[in-house]
Design an enzyme around this catalytic site. Structure first.
Site, short mmCIF file in Angstrom:
data_model
loop_
_atom_site.label_atom_id
_atom_site.label_comp_id
_atom_site.label_asym_id
_atom_site.label_seq_id
_atom_site.Cartn_x
_atom_site.Cartn_y
_atom_site.Cartn_z
N MET A 1 -8.43 -8.76 -1.20
CA MET A 1 -7.11 -9.39 -1.01
C MET A 1 -6.66 -9.18 0.44
O MET A 1 -5.49 -9.33 0.76
CB MET A 1 -6.09 -8.80 -1.98
CG MET A 1 -6.47 -9.08 -3.44
SD MET A 1 -5.09 -9.11 -4.58
CE MET A 1 -4.46 -7.46 -4.39
N GLY A 2 -7.60 -8.84 1.31
CA GLY A 2 -7.28 -8.73 2.73
C GLY A 2 -6.62 -7.42 3.09
O GLY A 2 -6.60 -6.46 2.33
N TYR A 3 -6.06 -7.40 4.31
CA TYR A 3 -5.53 -6.19 4.93
C TYR A 3 -6.61 -5.11 4.86
O TYR A 3 -6.43 -4.03 4.30
CB TYR A 3 -4.21 -5.74 4.30
CG TYR A 3 -3.33 -5.08 5.34
CD1 TYR A 3 -2.71 -5.85 6.32
CD2 TYR A 3 -3.18 -3.71 5.39
CE1 TYR A 3 -1.96 -5.25 7.32
CE2 TYR A 3 -2.43 -3.10 6.38
CZ TYR A 3 -1.83 -3.88 7.34
OH TYR A 3 -1.08 -3.30 8.34
N LEU A 4 -7.74 -5.47 5.46
CA LEU A 4 -8.97 -4.69 5.29
C LEU A 4 -8.89 -3.31 5.94
O LEU A 4 -8.23 -3.13 6.95
CB LEU A 4 -10.15 -5.47 5.88
CG LEU A 4 -10.34 -6.90 5.33
CD1 LEU A 4 -11.54 -7.55 5.99
CD2 LEU A 4 -10.50 -6.90 3.82
N HIS B 262 -13.02 -1.33 2.48
CA HIS B 262 -13.57 -2.68 2.35
C HIS B 262 -14.85 -2.83 3.19
O HIS B 262 -15.83 -3.42 2.74
CB HIS B 262 -12.57 -3.72 2.86
CG HIS B 262 -11.33 -3.85 2.04
ND1 HIS B 262 -10.10 -3.48 2.51
CD2 HIS B 262 -11.13 -4.34 0.79
CE1 HIS B 262 -9.19 -3.72 1.59
NE2 HIS B 262 -9.78 -4.23 0.53
N LYS C 254 -12.67 2.80 -6.44
CA LYS C 254 -11.26 3.21 -6.56
C LYS C 254 -10.61 2.47 -7.73
O LYS C 254 -9.77 3.01 -8.43
CB LYS C 254 -10.49 2.93 -5.27
CG LYS C 254 -9.05 3.44 -5.38
CD LYS C 254 -8.30 3.27 -4.09
CE LYS C 254 -7.71 1.90 -3.95
NZ LYS C 254 -6.60 1.64 -4.89
N MET D 36 -8.45 5.31 0.35
CA MET D 36 -8.02 4.21 1.22
C MET D 36 -7.56 3.04 0.37
O MET D 36 -8.19 2.70 -0.63
CB MET D 36 -9.15 3.79 2.14
CG MET D 36 -9.42 4.82 3.18
SD MET D 36 -10.62 4.24 4.39
CE MET D 36 -10.79 5.71 5.38
N SER E 68 -4.95 -0.79 0.82
CA SER E 68 -4.07 -1.60 1.67
C SER E 68 -2.62 -1.18 1.46
O SER E 68 -1.80 -1.27 2.36
CB SER E 68 -4.23 -3.08 1.33
OG SER E 68 -5.59 -3.44 1.41
#
Ligand code: PAF
Length: 288
Positions: free
Chosen positions: A30-33, A37, A156, A191, A193
């Site tokens: 979903m991005g904001y790597l 990721h 996760k 980790m 986002s």
């Protein structure tokens, strides 16, 4: 690296690859790597080899968020994500629009969903109704568009990975689902986002999840016989909620393959927890 936003263009390229032969590794995001990721991207590359293709999808999927959840404020930074993917050797960044993924949804004309009925009932499924229906639907759609040989998910989201493995098996998707280890910050925070929301005094309090996991691991390792799950849950809950802004959503002990709840905790039992730190909901899990 190519960036593709059209479903048809992605599907055509995937069909061409299928004809020509390179193996395709896929990392849905979903991005904001972050580093987590990128570790999935590197795993995908290792799995398909230097001549294979690695596709990352970047799509904040509206159907997996509840009405009072953080869909509209979910962190987004396309330019940064694209640069990270390019540097990581991604071949295609697939970044579709809502209109492309759910045509007619705003007008009530989108009506097909994929539902897993067993593994999705507990933990995240109990706390976030319709979350997994959104996840399995979007992942099934992405599998049909990208046509990967292998798809890599992070541990996760342990329950999510188990549900996707089950879906891939039940619906005969011709691909392998690989689950890669959780990446952690130096203080143990997994980790995510959403860690971006943890500002000021909230960030140090978020260590409570990893500390709870360590407490559970130590308790199981030092006990000569299996430990009562209810008693250990109460202990972890007290420890976490010692932090002024922490509130436990759930703590669950379960068998890692079936996700069946465990009344007794022993080596190999899995622990998952969801905790609000302020208004930010964090999840984590580990094998004990
Ligand atoms: O884990 C995530 O980031 C999402 O749930 C996924 C698998 C990309 C589906 O939107």
């Amino acid at each position: 690296m190519r960036t593709i936003s059209s479903v048809l263009a992605m599907q055509r390229l995937a069909l061409k690859w299928r004809r020509l032969g390179p193996r395709v590794g896929f990392v849905p995001t979903m991005g904001y790597l972050h580093e987590g990721h990128l570790s999935l991207v590197h795993r995908a590359r290792r799995l398909v080899g230097p001549r294979g293709k690695v596709v990352v999808s970047l799509y904040v999927n509206p159907t997996q968020f509840g009405p009072r959840e953080d869909f509209s404020r979910y962190p987004r930074d396309f330019a940064r994500d694209a640069a990270l993917c390019r540097d990581a050797g991604v071949d295609v960044l697939f970044a579709p629009t809502d209109a492309a993924m759910y045509p007619g949804r705003d007008q009530g004309r989108y009506s097909t969903y994929v539902v897993e009925k067993t593994l999705s009932q507990s933990m995240e499924g109990a706390s976030r109704p319709a979350h997994f229906r959104g996840v399995t639907t979007i992942v099934a759609k992405l599998f049909n568009i990208v046509l990967p040989d292998v798809a890599v998910f992070g541990a996760k989201d342990w329950q999510q990975a188990a549900i996707i493995q089950r879906m891939a098996m039940d619906l005969n998707f011709p691909l392998k689902v690989v689950v890669a280890p959780t990446k952690r910050e130096p203080d143990g925070l997994a980790m995510s986002s959403r860690n971006k929301y943890l500002v000021g005094p909230l960030r140090p309090q978020a260590r409570a999840l990893w500390q709870a996991i360590q407490t559970a691991q130590a308790a199981v390792r030092s006990a000569p016989t299996p430990v009562s799950a209810a008693r250990l849950k109460r202990r972890l809950c007290r420890q976490i909620e010692d932090q002024p802004d922490a509130r436990v959503d759930y703590i669950e002990f379960f068998e890692p393959e079936t996700l069946a709840s465990a009344a007794k905790v022993r080596r190999g039992t899995h622990l998952a927890l969801a905790v609000f730190i302020g208004t930010t909901r964090l999840i984590d899990n580990a094998r004990l």
